[in-house]
Write a protein that holds these residues in place. Structure first.
Motif, PDB file in Angstrom:
ATOM      1  N   TYR A 318      27.060  34.431  40.278  1.00  0.00           N
ATOM      2  CA  TYR A 318      28.567  34.749  39.472  1.00  0.00           C
ATOM      3  C   TYR A 318      28.388  34.166  38.474  1.00  0.00           C
ATOM      4  N   THR A 319      28.002  32.555  38.613  1.00  0.00           N
ATOM      5  CA  THR A 319      27.867  31.714  37.306  1.00  0.00           C
ATOM      6  C   THR A 319      28.027  31.725  36.175  1.00  0.00           C
ATOM      7  N   ALA A 320      26.690  32.690  36.170  1.00  0.00           N
ATOM      8  CA  ALA A 320      25.967  32.995  34.741  1.00  0.00           C
ATOM      9  C   ALA A 320      27.577  34.070  34.749  1.00  0.00           C
ATOM     10  N   ALA A 321      27.737  35.585  34.926  1.00  0.00           N
ATOM     11  CA  ALA A 321      29.024  36.373  34.997  1.00  0.00           C
ATOM     12  C   ALA A 321      29.944  35.730  34.038  1.00  0.00           C
ATOM     13  N   VAL A 322      30.954  34.651  34.859  1.00  0.00           N
ATOM     14  CA  VAL A 322      31.747  34.181  34.316  1.00  0.00           C
ATOM     15  C   VAL A 322      31.657  33.144  33.161  1.00  0.00           C
ATOM     16  N   ARG A 323      30.289  32.449  32.619  1.00  0.00           N
ATOM     17  CA  ARG A 323      29.604  32.163  31.448  1.00  0.00           C
ATOM     18  C   ARG A 323      29.640  33.265  30.148  1.00  0.00           C
ATOM     19  N   TYR A 324      29.112  34.122  30.880  1.00  0.00           N
ATOM     20  CA  TYR A 324      29.342  35.670  29.946  1.00  0.00           C
ATOM     21  C   TYR A 324      30.676  36.123  29.292  1.00  0.00           C
ATOM     22  N   PHE A 325      31.771  36.134  30.434  1.00  0.00           N
ATOM     23  CA  PHE A 325      33.136  36.115  29.478  1.00  0.00           C
ATOM     24  C   PHE A 325      33.638  35.906  29.344  1.00  0.00           C
ATOM     25  N   ALA A 326      34.251  34.321  29.581  1.00  0.00           N
ATOM     26  CA  ALA A 326      34.657  32.734  28.877  1.00  0.00           C
ATOM     27  C   ALA A 326      33.721  33.164  27.688  1.00  0.00           C
ATOM     28  N   SER A 327      33.004  33.011  27.273  1.00  0.00           N
ATOM     29  CA  SER A 327      31.679  33.082  26.071  1.00  0.00           C
ATOM     30  C   SER A 327      32.733  33.591  25.047  1.00  0.00           C
ATOM     31  N   ARG A 328      32.836  34.604  25.234  1.00  0.00           N
ATOM     32  CA  ARG A 328      33.567  36.313  25.032  1.00  0.00           C
ATOM     33  C   ARG A 328      35.008  35.550  24.715  1.00  0.00           C
ATOM     34  N   GLY A 329      35.407  34.876  25.254  1.00  0.00           N
ATOM     35  CA  GLY A 329      36.931  34.614  25.597  1.00  0.00           C
ATOM     36  C   GLY A 329      37.743  35.774  26.266  1.00  0.00           C
ATOM     37  N   ILE A 330      37.380  36.203  27.294  1.00  0.00           N
ATOM     38  CA  ILE A 330      37.776  36.990  28.445  1.00  0.00           C
ATOM     39  C   ILE A 330      37.860  36.647  29.424  1.00  0.00           C
ATOM     40  N   PRO A 331      39.403  36.309  29.326  1.00  0.00           N
ATOM     41  CA  PRO A 331      40.086  35.954  31.132  1.00  0.00           C
ATOM     42  C   PRO A 331      38.931  36.324  32.609  1.00  0.00           C
ATOM     43  N   THR A 332      38.636  35.551  33.455  1.00  0.00           N
ATOM     44  CA  THR A 332      38.538  35.844  34.714  1.00  0.00           C
ATOM     45  C   THR A 332      39.807  35.338  35.278  1.00  0.00           C
ATOM     46  N   ALA A 333      39.347  36.438  36.546  1.00  0.00           N
ATOM     47  CA  ALA A 333      39.776  35.887  38.225  1.00  0.00           C
ATOM     48  C   ALA A 333      39.232  36.495  38.729  1.00  0.00           C
ATOM     49  N   THR A 334      39.408  35.006  39.906  1.00  0.00           N
ATOM     50  CA  THR A 334      38.323  35.308  40.866  1.00  0.00           C
ATOM     51  C   THR A 334      38.901  35.283  42.488  1.00  0.00           C
ATOM     52  N   HIS A 335      38.485  35.953  43.569  1.00  0.00           N
ATOM     53  CA  HIS A 335      39.610  36.149  44.524  1.00  0.00           C
ATOM     54  C   HIS A 335      38.159  34.324  45.749  1.00  0.00           C
ATOM     55  N   ALA A 336      39.117  34.149  45.697  1.00  0.00           N
ATOM     56  CA  ALA A 336      37.956  32.307  46.207  1.00  0.00           C
ATOM     57  C   ALA A 336      38.856  32.259  47.140  1.00  0.00           C
ATOM     58  N   ILE A 337      38.628  32.288  48.812  1.00  0.00           N
ATOM     59  CA  ILE A 337      39.412  31.922  49.619  1.00  0.00           C
ATOM     60  C   ILE A 337      39.127  30.605  50.476  1.00  0.00           C
ATOM     61  N   GLY A 338      37.952  30.664  50.783  1.00  0.00           N
ATOM     62  CA  GLY A 338      37.874  29.149  51.702  1.00  0.00           C
ATOM     63  C   GLY A 338      37.440  28.400  50.442  1.00  0.00           C
ATOM     64  N   ASP A 339      36.838  27.238  50.922  1.00  0.00           N
ATOM     65  CA  ASP A 339      37.070  25.721  50.207  1.00  0.00           C
ATOM     66  C   ASP A 339      35.702  25.570  50.014  1.00  0.00           C
ATOM     67  N   ALA A 340      34.427  26.293  49.823  1.00  0.00           N
ATOM     68  CA  ALA A 340      33.100  25.837  49.802  1.00  0.00           C
ATOM     69  C   ALA A 340      33.128  27.020  48.139  1.00  0.00           C
ATOM     70  N   GLY A 341      34.286  28.144  48.861  1.00  0.00           N
ATOM     71  CA  GLY A 341      34.151  29.229  47.463  1.00  0.00           C
ATOM     72  C   GLY A 341      34.966  28.638  46.143  1.00  0.00           C
ATOM     73  N   VAL A 342      35.891  28.044  46.500  1.00  0.00           N
ATOM     74  CA  VAL A 342      36.897  27.216  46.057  1.00  0.00           C
ATOM     75  C   VAL A 342      36.545  26.414  44.687  1.00  0.00           C
ATOM     76  N   HIS A 343      35.228  26.261  45.723  1.00  0.00           N
ATOM     77  CA  HIS A 343      34.642  24.284  45.063  1.00  0.00           C
ATOM     78  C   HIS A 343      33.975  25.506  43.605  1.00  0.00           C
ATOM     79  N   HIS A 344      32.849  26.364  44.574  1.00  0.00           N
ATOM     80  CA  HIS A 344      31.853  26.528  43.479  1.00  0.00           C
ATOM     81  C   HIS A 344      32.461  27.220  42.406  1.00  0.00           C
ATOM     82  N   VAL A 345      33.644  28.115  42.480  1.00  0.00           N
ATOM     83  CA  VAL A 345      34.338  28.746  40.775  1.00  0.00           C
ATOM     84  C   VAL A 345      34.907  27.419  40.638  1.00  0.00           C
ATOM     85  N   LEU A 346      35.660  26.588  40.746  1.00  0.00           N
ATOM     86  CA  LEU A 346      35.825  25.070  39.605  1.00  0.00           C
ATOM     87  C   LEU A 346      34.906  24.532  39.335  1.00  0.00           C
TER      88      LEU A 346
END
Length: 544
Positions: A318-346
């Motif tokens: 997941y982190t690799a995917a976010v980096r791929y898009f972010a490095s190209r200036g593409i916004p991301t929106a991630t579904h994260a509901i639980g505390d560990a999920g939000v933690h990982h996205v941050l």
């Protein structure tokens, strides 16, 4: 200045944070953008031959409302059959399904099922078997992440035991390996859905057109669609070919586990494509599922021992995917509901500073969707990380209870349930907070959502106790969530989100002032009209 349109209203909330020496009661539009703001007397000097004047009288005009999280195309699949969202008990559910089964149709289908209707009874296919009239049956739960199939539907699909998936999905089985009928997440549900009859393109186009017209009547001038497919492109192109869409739509295709750089490259190429009022502008990802079906990602298991795994079997992918898009200036929106999920996205978003140029990071908006239960330390990290929070207040007010007796709260336990939907804490921390409905998971009408975000209970139900009342938004904060903060959540504050000269002429007109009317009264009041590009998309008949 030669305005095409002048709108007059006794109250105009510009939300542009600029000082005005006298109340704004007039807005001029030229070429689809705001050309001037001023008083009614100013408007007399703006008017030219051919200028249309719309006088809304005592109404209130604001920037156009934008729902920050909707699924209109995906929702066509989720809203087939009988609406079960109002059923509070298992017997009410079964009665509605029994009536629906008597209608023509090869399959029995329902949607919006609230697991609280089952009480302490585990969800099982047997609850559907004897009310389905011999038909295969599939009922979607309200969260959109789970479904219940009856025995015949499982047989039709050849589902007789556990299955393995590339993502965190599950065919729930009894101790002997027999499916219970409960299907968790998209890959499991697809096992049954692929055997169901499909609507024609014309039927889906007509349903989508009607839905978008209803969105406009509700006060919406735009929406952030959190899904996109080839069918979405075809439907939106067809609707625009027949006439303008009644609101602006920004879509985000899904990046799912099992994908790699070849798929990510194709998705990146689609960014910016679209039509006049719709375009693909971001990538949607999921890091977990939902609390209600045991697929959220929590630091500690829920009270049933579930919700401990990420949606991506390898979260580093997941982190690799976010980096791929972010490095190209593409916004991301991630579904994260639980505390560990939000933690990982941050963590993933904070790590972008190591690999993505600072100027690219500054101009690219990254969001976390839902954020249902998080501790203090995660709230504080949003601001420093520059991450937008996108939340749905009616998920709280419709599906949880102040006494924690609902399924969501029971699964989390009191400590985590007390951290429910921390909208106010995020705002107080200086975080951009976009508000939406997540339709069809919850109703799309924005006025009740704006009211619920202030009341922390369902509007129109004063007998209900508020849920975590300290998280109530002010009236201004609630309106900003649909206007100025919605624009910032899309990276569009320079062109929308306020009634400011040079910005898009998208407006919503209200019968009542959203900043001064009691929330229950405001929720029950009328939307008088919507404007997109300075063009009327909806106007209440009595004003037309």
């Amino acid at each position: 200045m030669t305005p095409d349109l002048i709108i007059l209203a006794d109250t105009v909330h510009t939300l542009d944070d600029r000082p005005h020496h006298e109340p704004i009661q007039a807005v001029a539009v030229s070429g689809g953008v705001v050309a001037a703001v001023g008083s009614r007397s100013d408007a007399q000097s703006w008017r030219q031959a051919g200028t249309r004047v719309v006088d809304l009288g005592t109404a209130t005009l604001t920037p156009g409302l934008v729902d920050c999280h909707i699924h209109p195309v995906f929702g066509l699949d989720l809203t087939v059959g009988v609406d079960l969202s109002g059923a509070g008990t298992l017997e009410e559910v079964r009665a509605l399904l029994r009536t629906e089964a008597a209608n023509d149709g090869e399959w029995l289908r329902g949607w919006g099922l609230n697991p609280n209707a089952f009480g302490t009874t585990p969800m099982h296919r047997h609850a559907l078997d004897d009310v389905s009239g011999g038909k295969p049956a599939l009922v979607r739960l309200f969260d959109g992440h789970s479904a219940l199939a009856n025995s015949r539907a499982l047989d039709r699909a050849g589902v007789h035991g556990p299955e393995e998936f590339d993502q965190a999905s599950e065919v729930v089985c009894d101790g002997d390996g027999t499916p219970t009928g409960l299907l968790l997440e998209a890959a499991a549900m697809e096992l049954v859905q692929r055997h169901m009859p499909q609507e024609s393109f014309a039927e889906r186009k007509a349903r989508l057109a009607g839905l978008l017209r209803d969105f406009a009547r509700s006060g919406l001038t735009g929406g952030h669609i959190m899904d996109h497919s080839e069918e979405s492109t075809a439907l939106l192109q067809a609707l625009e070919a027949d006439g303008e869409l009644p609101l602006r739509l920004r879509t985000a295709p899904w990046c799912m586990p099992g994908s790699g750089e070849a798929q990510w490259k194709d998705m990146a190429r689609s960014i910016g494509t679209g039509g006049r009022r719709w375009s693909i502008e971001a990538i949607k990802l999921f890091v977990d599922g939902t609390v209600d079906n045991g697929t959220a990602w929590l630091y500690e298991p829920d009270t049933l021992g579930q919700s401990t795994a990420a949606f991506w079997p390898r979260p580093e992918d997941y982190t690799a995917a976010v980096r791929y898009f972010a490095s190209r200036g593409i916004p991301t929106a991630t579904h994260a509901i639980g505390d560990a999920g939000v933690h990982h996205v941050l963590n993933a978003l904070e790590s972008l500073a190591e690999t993505v140029p600072a100027d690219v990071l500054r101009r690219t908006v990254h969001r976390i969707e839902h954020i249902e239960s998080v501790p203090d330390q995660l709230v504080e990290r949003f601001k420093d990380a520059g991450v937008v929070a996108s939340m749905q207040p009616t998920h709280c007010t419709h599906y949880s209870l102040a006494d924690h007796s609902d399924n969501w709260s029971t699964r989390l336990g009191p400590e985590r349930a007390d951290r429910a939907w921390r909208c106010r804490d995020l705002r107080d921390a200086g975080v951009t907070l976009g508000i939406g409905s997540d339709w069809p998971i919850a109703p799309y009408e924005p006025l009740p959502i704006i009211a619920d975000s202030q009341l922390r209970r369902r509007s129109g139900h004063p007998e209900q106790q508020p849920i975590a009342p300290a998280q109530a938004l002010t009236a201004l904060q609630a309106l900003e969530g649909y206007t100025s903060h919605a624009a910032k959540a899309a990276g569009l504050w320079d062109v929308s989100g306020s009634i400011t000269v040079g910005k898009r002429a998208d407006f919503t007109a209200f019968e009542m002032d959203p900043l001064t009317t009691a929330p229950d009264e405001f929720a029950a009041s009328s939307v008088l009209g919507t404007f997109v590009d300075g063009e009327i998309q909806f106007m209440l008949e009595r004003l037309g």
